[in-house]
Design a protein around this motif. Sequence first.
Motif, PDB file in Angstrom:
ATOM      1  N   SER A 253      25.391  55.390 -35.123  1.00 50.44           N
ATOM      2  CA  SER A 253      26.553  55.143 -34.249  1.00 50.44           C
ATOM      3  C   SER A 253      26.897  53.660 -34.182  1.00 50.44           C
ATOM      4  N   GLY A 254      25.957  52.807 -34.592  1.00 48.42           N
ATOM      5  CA  GLY A 254      26.149  51.389 -34.304  1.00 48.42           C
ATOM      6  C   GLY A 254      25.925  50.492 -35.496  1.00 48.42           C
ATOM      7  N   SER A 255      25.133  49.431 -35.254  1.00 51.45           N
ATOM      8  CA  SER A 255      25.028  48.370 -36.259  1.00 51.45           C
ATOM      9  C   SER A 255      24.281  48.807 -37.513  1.00 51.45           C
ATOM     10  N   GLY A 256      23.385  49.756 -37.389  1.00 51.09           N
ATOM     11  CA  GLY A 256      22.756  50.326 -38.578  1.00 51.09           C
ATOM     12  C   GLY A 256      21.678  49.465 -39.208  1.00 51.09           C
ATOM     13  N   THR A 257      20.953  48.689 -38.391  1.00 49.42           N
ATOM     14  CA  THR A 257      19.879  47.899 -39.007  1.00 49.42           C
ATOM     15  C   THR A 257      18.706  48.784 -39.437  1.00 49.42           C
ATOM     16  N   ASN A 258      18.494  49.877 -38.728  1.00 50.00           N
ATOM     17  CA  ASN A 258      17.458  50.824 -39.189  1.00 50.00           C
ATOM     18  C   ASN A 258      17.895  51.470 -40.503  1.00 50.00           C
ATOM     19  N   LEU A 259      19.161  51.829 -40.590  1.00 50.80           N
ATOM     20  CA  LEU A 259      19.702  52.342 -41.854  1.00 50.80           C
ATOM     21  C   LEU A 259      19.472  51.327 -42.967  1.00 50.80           C
TER      22      LEU A 259
ATOM     23  N   SER B 100      18.143  60.473 -37.722  1.00 41.42           N
ATOM     24  CA  SER B 100      19.009  59.942 -36.679  1.00 41.42           C
ATOM     25  C   SER B 100      18.508  58.537 -36.350  1.00 41.42           C
ATOM     26  N   ALA B 101      19.264  57.540 -36.784  1.00 35.60           N
ATOM     27  CA  ALA B 101      18.831  56.143 -36.639  1.00 35.60           C
ATOM     28  C   ALA B 101      19.874  55.407 -35.801  1.00 35.60           C
ATOM     29  N   GLY B 102      19.752  55.580 -34.490  1.00 35.22           N
ATOM     30  CA  GLY B 102      20.744  54.979 -33.616  1.00 35.22           C
ATOM     31  C   GLY B 102      21.992  55.838 -33.513  1.00 35.22           C
ATOM     32  N   PHE B 103      21.858  57.129 -33.704  1.00 33.36           N
ATOM     33  CA  PHE B 103      22.985  58.060 -33.520  1.00 33.36           C
ATOM     34  C   PHE B 103      22.972  58.464 -32.048  1.00 33.36           C
ATOM     35  N   MET B 104      24.002  58.054 -31.315  1.00 33.01           N
ATOM     36  CA  MET B 104      23.949  58.148 -29.853  1.00 33.01           C
ATOM     37  C   MET B 104      24.569  59.441 -29.320  1.00 33.01           C
ATOM     38  N   ARG B 105      24.292  60.549 -29.996  1.00 29.22           N
ATOM     39  CA  ARG B 105      24.771  61.865 -29.553  1.00 29.22           C
ATOM     40  C   ARG B 105      23.609  62.844 -29.593  1.00 29.22           C
TER      41      ARG B 105
ATOM     42  N   ASN C  96      14.159  61.318 -35.339  1.00 35.78           N
ATOM     43  CA  ASN C  96      14.888  60.340 -34.536  1.00 35.78           C
ATOM     44  C   ASN C  96      13.991  59.138 -34.287  1.00 35.78           C
ATOM     45  N   THR C  97      14.610  57.987 -34.178  1.00 36.36           N
ATOM     46  CA  THR C  97      13.851  56.818 -33.748  1.00 36.36           C
ATOM     47  C   THR C  97      14.359  56.386 -32.382  1.00 36.36           C
ATOM     48  N   HIS C  98      13.403  56.103 -31.490  1.00 32.07           N
ATOM     49  CA  HIS C  98      13.735  55.847 -30.087  1.00 32.07           C
ATOM     50  C   HIS C  98      13.059  54.546 -29.637  1.00 32.07           C
ATOM     51  N   PRO C  99      13.776  53.679 -28.907  1.00 33.47           N
ATOM     52  CA  PRO C  99      13.204  52.364 -28.570  1.00 33.47           C
ATOM     53  C   PRO C  99      12.373  52.361 -27.288  1.00 33.47           C
ATOM     54  N   ALA C 100      11.427  53.267 -27.193  1.00 34.91           N
ATOM     55  CA  ALA C 100      10.456  53.268 -26.088  1.00 34.91           C
ATOM     56  C   ALA C 100       9.291  54.155 -26.500  1.00 34.91           C
TER      57      ALA C 100
ATOM     58  N   LEU D 294      14.490  41.936 -25.826  1.00 38.70           N
ATOM     59  CA  LEU D 294      13.466  42.969 -25.955  1.00 38.70           C
ATOM     60  C   LEU D 294      13.880  44.008 -27.002  1.00 38.70           C
ATOM     61  N   HIS D 295      15.143  44.425 -26.946  1.00 34.78           N
ATOM     62  CA  HIS D 295      15.579  45.437 -27.914  1.00 34.78           C
ATOM     63  C   HIS D 295      15.487  44.899 -29.340  1.00 34.78           C
ATOM     64  N   GLU D 296      15.844  43.631 -29.526  1.00 34.67           N
ATOM     65  CA  GLU D 296      15.754  43.056 -30.876  1.00 34.67           C
ATOM     66  C   GLU D 296      14.310  43.046 -31.363  1.00 34.67           C
TER      67      GLU D 296
ATOM     68  N   ILE E  70      11.922  45.050 -30.355  1.00 37.48           N
ATOM     69  CA  ILE E  70      11.546  46.449 -30.617  1.00 37.48           C
ATOM     70  C   ILE E  70      12.088  46.889 -31.980  1.00 37.48           C
ATOM     71  N   LYS E  71      13.326  46.504 -32.252  1.00 37.32           N
ATOM     72  CA  LYS E  71      13.948  46.957 -33.494  1.00 37.32           C
ATOM     73  C   LYS E  71      13.243  46.409 -34.734  1.00 37.32           C
ATOM     74  N   GLU E  72      12.648  45.219 -34.606  1.00 39.87           N
ATOM     75  CA  GLU E  72      11.879  44.697 -35.753  1.00 39.87           C
ATOM     76  C   GLU E  72      10.731  45.641 -36.086  1.00 39.87           C
ATOM     77  N   VAL E  73      10.047  46.074 -35.043  1.00 37.54           N
ATOM     78  CA  VAL E  73       8.903  46.976 -35.222  1.00 37.54           C
ATOM     79  C   VAL E  73       9.390  48.360 -35.649  1.00 37.54           C
ATOM     80  N   GLU E  74      10.482  48.766 -35.042  1.00 36.86           N
ATOM     81  CA  GLU E  74      11.035  50.105 -35.259  1.00 36.86           C
ATOM     82  C   GLU E  74      11.441  50.311 -36.728  1.00 36.86           C
ATOM     83  N   ARG E  75      12.058  49.284 -37.288  1.00 32.93           N
ATOM     84  CA  ARG E  75      12.514  49.413 -38.679  1.00 32.93           C
ATOM     85  C   ARG E  75      11.333  49.646 -39.625  1.00 32.93           C
TER      86      ARG E  75
END
Length: 213
Positions: free
Chosen positions: A22-28, A99-104, A120-124, A179-181, A183-188
């Motif tokens: 849905s968004g910036s797609g850095t995980n993609l 689902s990598a940041g798909f907000m539905r 799905n990947t979730h930031p928590a 914090l989200h940034e 998390i996203k480093e680890v998440e990717r």
Amino acid sequence: MSAEESVGAVAPRRPRIVVLISGSGTNLQALLDACRDGELTADIVAVGADRTDAAGLHRAATSGVPTFVVPPADFTGRQAWDEALASQIALFEPTWVVSAGFMRILGAAVLSAFPNRIINTHPALLPSFPGAHAVSDALSYGVKVTGCTVHLIDQGVDTGPVLAQRSLRIEPEDDEHTLHERIKEVERELLVEVVDQLCRHTVHVVGREVKLT
Ligand code: GRF
């Protein structure tokens, strides 16, 4: 789920992945880079979004990956949207849907078309802080450790069997963005590792337990 279900996860050669964003797609982007660099032996065959302005669509186009957009506003209701999304995904015959940041929330049509094949990947660190505001919820609660979770998607919101988690400390100076940034480093990294594992194994889901053989 009570009975054992074996998922036909392993295509003879290269697994096919459809990524939803849905968004910036850095995980993609991490998945695209891993495929390009041979860290992930799979093909990203399509990227789908729920909005035409999802920046991640450009990332897909730049990598030569087909894209599709299924905006809920184009449909009379949630079910029609979900059925259209299921049809679009199915056109690409995916082995896995990510689902990598798909907000539905995915509905019954998508879930039944790809049983136990959507992650799905979730930031928590689930089951803490499910939903769309996981990072701010963790900060507001005052937890000192958070992280990310990669999980199979089921009918609930962020409730499916956990595939992998990674934690990180919340620093006193963290705000939602920093914090989200972090998390996203680890998440990717985690997402690429999990997708790689799924692509190289057969996946058995027994209740909440996921076994790879
Ligand atoms: C990720 O943190 C994901 O877990 C959350 O939204 C973020 C998407 O980031 N649902 P990106 O679009 O991959 O950069």
